[in-house]
Enzyme design. Structure first.
Site, mmCIF file in Angstrom:
data_model
loop_
_atom_site.group_PDB
_atom_site.id
_atom_site.type_symbol
_atom_site.label_atom_id
_atom_site.label_comp_id
_atom_site.label_asym_id
_atom_site.label_seq_id
_atom_site.Cartn_x
_atom_site.Cartn_y
_atom_site.Cartn_z
ATOM 1 N N ARG A 71 -8.438 -4.326 9.498
ATOM 2 C CA ARG A 71 -9.748 -4.622 8.486
ATOM 3 C C ARG A 71 -9.730 -6.263 8.332
ATOM 4 N NH1 ARG A 71 -8.927 -0.460 3.308
ATOM 5 N NH2 ARG A 71 -6.824 -0.271 4.088
ATOM 6 N N LYS B 270 -15.176 11.714 2.088
ATOM 7 C CA LYS B 270 -15.301 11.234 0.594
ATOM 8 C C LYS B 270 -16.441 11.705 -0.283
ATOM 9 C CE LYS B 270 -11.736 8.213 0.375
ATOM 10 N NZ LYS B 270 -10.595 8.338 -0.446
ATOM 11 N N TYR C 170 -14.490 9.876 7.771
ATOM 12 C CA TYR C 170 -14.099 9.138 6.170
ATOM 13 C C TYR C 170 -15.169 9.420 5.351
ATOM 14 C CZ TYR C 170 -12.274 5.350 3.268
ATOM 15 O OH TYR C 170 -11.861 4.557 2.228
ATOM 16 N N ASP C 171 -16.445 9.029 5.750
ATOM 17 C CA ASP C 171 -17.495 8.864 4.878
ATOM 18 C C ASP C 171 -17.790 10.018 4.260
ATOM 19 O OD1 ASP C 171 -17.598 6.336 6.168
ATOM 20 O OD2 ASP C 171 -19.788 6.533 6.655
ATOM 21 N N GLU C 172 -17.930 11.377 5.034
ATOM 22 C CA GLU C 172 -18.045 12.801 4.735
ATOM 23 C C GLU C 172 -16.745 13.251 4.105
ATOM 24 O OE1 GLU C 172 -20.733 13.733 4.651
ATOM 25 O OE2 GLU C 172 -22.181 12.875 6.253
ATOM 26 N N GLN D 162 -22.879 -10.340 9.630
ATOM 27 C CA GLN D 162 -22.920 -9.314 8.470
ATOM 28 C C GLN D 162 -22.002 -9.704 7.499
ATOM 29 O OE1 GLN D 162 -21.335 -9.421 11.684
ATOM 30 N NE2 GLN D 162 -19.620 -8.370 11.836
ATOM 31 N N THR D 163 -22.372 -8.917 6.350
ATOM 32 C CA THR D 163 -21.570 -9.341 4.941
ATOM 33 C C THR D 163 -20.361 -8.305 4.610
ATOM 34 O OG1 THR D 163 -23.179 -8.418 3.524
ATOM 35 C CG2 THR D 163 -23.670 -10.619 4.242
ATOM 36 N N ASN E 239 -14.829 -3.096 -0.698
ATOM 37 C CA ASN E 239 -13.529 -3.842 0.356
ATOM 38 C C ASN E 239 -12.513 -4.466 -0.754
ATOM 39 O OD1 ASN E 239 -15.930 -4.218 2.368
ATOM 40 N ND2 ASN E 239 -14.224 -4.090 3.562
HETATM 41 N N1 LIG Z 1 -8.701 -0.929 0.686
HETATM 42 C C1 LIG Z 1 -9.936 -0.623 0.556
HETATM 43 O O1 LIG Z 1 -10.516 -1.608 0.698
HETATM 44 C C2 LIG Z 1 -10.533 0.579 0.185
HETATM 45 C C3 LIG Z 1 -11.952 0.664 -0.037
HETATM 46 C C4 LIG Z 1 -12.509 1.983 -0.454
HETATM 47 C C5 LIG Z 1 -11.910 3.075 -1.057
HETATM 48 N N2 LIG Z 1 -10.420 2.968 -0.639
HETATM 49 C C6 LIG Z 1 -9.499 4.111 -1.091
HETATM 50 O O2 LIG Z 1 -8.573 3.643 -1.648
HETATM 51 C C7 LIG Z 1 -7.288 4.494 -1.142
HETATM 52 C C8 LIG Z 1 -6.269 3.799 -0.979
HETATM 53 O O3 LIG Z 1 -6.604 2.983 0.117
HETATM 54 P P1 LIG Z 1 -5.663 1.683 0.758
HETATM 55 O O4 LIG Z 1 -6.519 0.710 1.119
HETATM 56 O O5 LIG Z 1 -4.394 1.672 -0.321
HETATM 57 O O6 LIG Z 1 -4.993 2.558 2.060
HETATM 58 P P2 LIG Z 1 -3.430 2.916 2.419
HETATM 59 O O7 LIG Z 1 -3.667 3.530 3.853
HETATM 60 O O8 LIG Z 1 -2.696 1.789 2.270
HETATM 61 O O9 LIG Z 1 -3.111 3.908 1.263
HETATM 62 C C9 LIG Z 1 -3.349 5.292 1.213
HETATM 63 C C10 LIG Z 1 -1.818 6.068 1.145
HETATM 64 O O10 LIG Z 1 -2.258 7.485 1.057
HETATM 65 C C11 LIG Z 1 -1.266 7.999 1.822
HETATM 66 N N3 LIG Z 1 -1.929 9.249 2.217
HETATM 67 C C12 LIG Z 1 -2.867 9.629 3.217
HETATM 68 N N4 LIG Z 1 -3.060 10.822 3.244
HETATM 69 C C13 LIG Z 1 -2.145 11.349 2.541
HETATM 70 C C14 LIG Z 1 -1.886 12.882 2.371
HETATM 71 N N5 LIG Z 1 -2.588 13.834 3.167
HETATM 72 N N6 LIG Z 1 -0.958 13.202 1.682
HETATM 73 C C15 LIG Z 1 -0.419 12.283 1.028
HETATM 74 N N7 LIG Z 1 -0.203 10.967 1.165
HETATM 75 C C16 LIG Z 1 -1.446 10.568 1.884
HETATM 76 C C17 LIG Z 1 -0.568 7.153 3.047
HETATM 77 O O11 LIG Z 1 0.591 7.351 3.274
HETATM 78 C C18 LIG Z 1 -0.880 5.828 2.248
HETATM 79 O O12 LIG Z 1 0.414 5.564 1.609
HETATM 80 C C19 LIG Z 1 -7.833 5.462 -0.277
HETATM 81 O O13 LIG Z 1 -8.146 6.635 -0.771
HETATM 82 C C20 LIG Z 1 -9.145 4.864 0.275
HETATM 83 O O14 LIG Z 1 -10.167 5.562 0.679
HETATM 84 C C21 LIG Z 1 -9.876 1.850 -0.185
#
Ligand SMILES: NC(=O)c1ccc[n+]([C@@H]2O[C@H](COP(=O)([O-])OP(=O)(O)OC[C@H]3O[C@@H](n4cnc5c(N)ncnc54)[C@H](O)[C@@H]3O)[C@@H](O)[C@H]2O)c1
Length: 310
Positions: A187, A150, A146-148, A210-211, A175
């Site tokens: 989560r 992004k 995930y980290d990489e 942890q925070t 978060n």
């Molecule tokens: N929720 C958090 O705390 C948080 C924190 C940091 C970053 N993010 C980023 O925000 C975005 C949304 O996160 P979220 O918490 O709503 O997660 P989520 O899993 O609820 O939403 C992600 C959505 O993307 C869709 N998806 C995933 N891969 C796909 C693909 N290859 N093609 C089409 N659709 C795809 C999933 O079906 C889902 O509906 C993500 O990119 C995540 O990395 C979220």
């Protein structure tokens, strides 16, 4: 009327963003393959004539003959349970998925925003995390996919900006919680609410000191929108700087659920679990005039109503 494409539009944050953009009078196309999202998250929008929904996996190229002004890429599995189940798919989504959307943005001369993450800082050695911090990521660890993914998506966006003059935006999201989170997504907030509502002991990993810094989804969506409208084409932190220990989150969730003599169980800390998370949002405050407004008490009440209904 502007047109926006929201990849990941049927997910937790994406569905809130679609709703927000429709209220701002946008025509919205949600693209999602439902790998972690759900149709029910956008069911209430289906009858809106300005909303369309396309089932598509962004790891495959997109052939759309609609022009759009703004592309928001929120498509990516994002929870720790997903990191264990589908590491290769997460990397493909970050790399190929972002590339396909960048190509679409290039064709349309559209702005494109990447939902990046605080995870690009890994288990940070600098606190709070400022955008100039280069991070401490374990590429080979369980969260590495995930980290990489992004970090690569950020680098690819910068590459398209340099080579093609594309208007890119990068939100490093911390978060976030709120309605439409999957109860079982692993989560901390869904875990604690689901357990507290069932009066099951709250699982604390490690010693709980942890925070985390928790931002309510409405605040985040406003930050994402403001970033898209701004001229900031370098990464920017979006999150709530109020830092809270996992032990205190457990207590606050139990209080919200009216469970005074709540119980806890302690399990070993998962590999590379970040010990501290706190965004430095000086840049967002100064450049976007944005900061979170929803208090933890208010956000937890909304989350309680939602998880109870689930
Ligand atoms: N929720 C958090 O705390 C948080 C924190 C940091 C970053 N993010 C980023 O925000 C975005 C949304 O996160 P979220 O918490 O709503 O997660 P989520 O899993 O609820 O939403 C992600 C959505 O993307 C869709 N998806 C995933 N891969 C796909 C693909 N290859 N093609 C089409 N659709 C795809 C999933 O079906 C889902 O509906 C993500 O990119 C995540 O990395 C979220």
């Amino acid at each position: 009327m502007k047109t926006a494409l929201v990849a990941g539009g049927a997910g937790f944050i994406g569905s809130h963003l679609c709703e927000y953009l429709l209220k701002k009078n946008y025509k919205v196309f949600a693209i999602d393959c439902l790998v972690t999202g759900a149709r029910k998250n956008i069911q209430h929008l289906i009858d809106n004539p300005n909303f369309s929904w396309i089932e598509h996996d962004i790891t495959a190229p997109l052939f759309m003959n609609v022009s759009c002004d703004e592309i928001y890429n929120l498509a990516s599995p994002a929870s720790p349970v997903d990191f264990e189940k589908m590491p290769v798919y997460i990397l493909k989504t970050g790399a190929l998925g972002q590339m396909h959307l960048l190509e679409l943005a290039k064709q349309n001369k559209a702005r494109i925003l990447l939902a990046s993450t605080s995870e690009v800082y890994g288990d940070p050695l600098v606190h709070p995390q400022v955008e100039t911090y280069l991070g401490n990521v374990n590429t080979l660890g369980i969260r590495g996919c995930y980290d990489e993914a992004k970090r690569f998506a950020e680098a690819l966006s910068i590459g398209y900006k340099r080579m093609h003059g594309l208007q890119i935006r990068i939100a490093r999201i911390f978060n976030t919680y709120g309605t439409r989170m999957r109860p079982e997504d692993g989560r901390v907030i869904p875990n604690f609410f689901t357990q507290a509502l069932a009066k099951k002991p709250l699982t604390i990993y490690g010693d709980g000191k942890q925070t985390r810094s928790l931002c309510y989804v409405d605040d985040l969506v406003e930050g994402i929108y403001k970033l898209m409208q701004s001229s900031i084409d370098s990464p920017i932190n979006l999150g709530n700087p109020q830092e809270i220990t996992v032990l205190d989150i457990a207590k606050a969730v139990a209080n919200t659920c009216g469970w005074k003599d709540y119980k806890t169980t302690f399990l070993p800390l998962p590999e590379n679990d970040p010990k501290q998370r706190q965004p430095d949002i000086t840049k967002a405050k100064k450049e976007l005039g944005w900061e979170p407004k929803v208090s933890l008490e208010e956000g937890f009440k909304k989350a309680f109503d939602y998880f109870k209904a689930q």
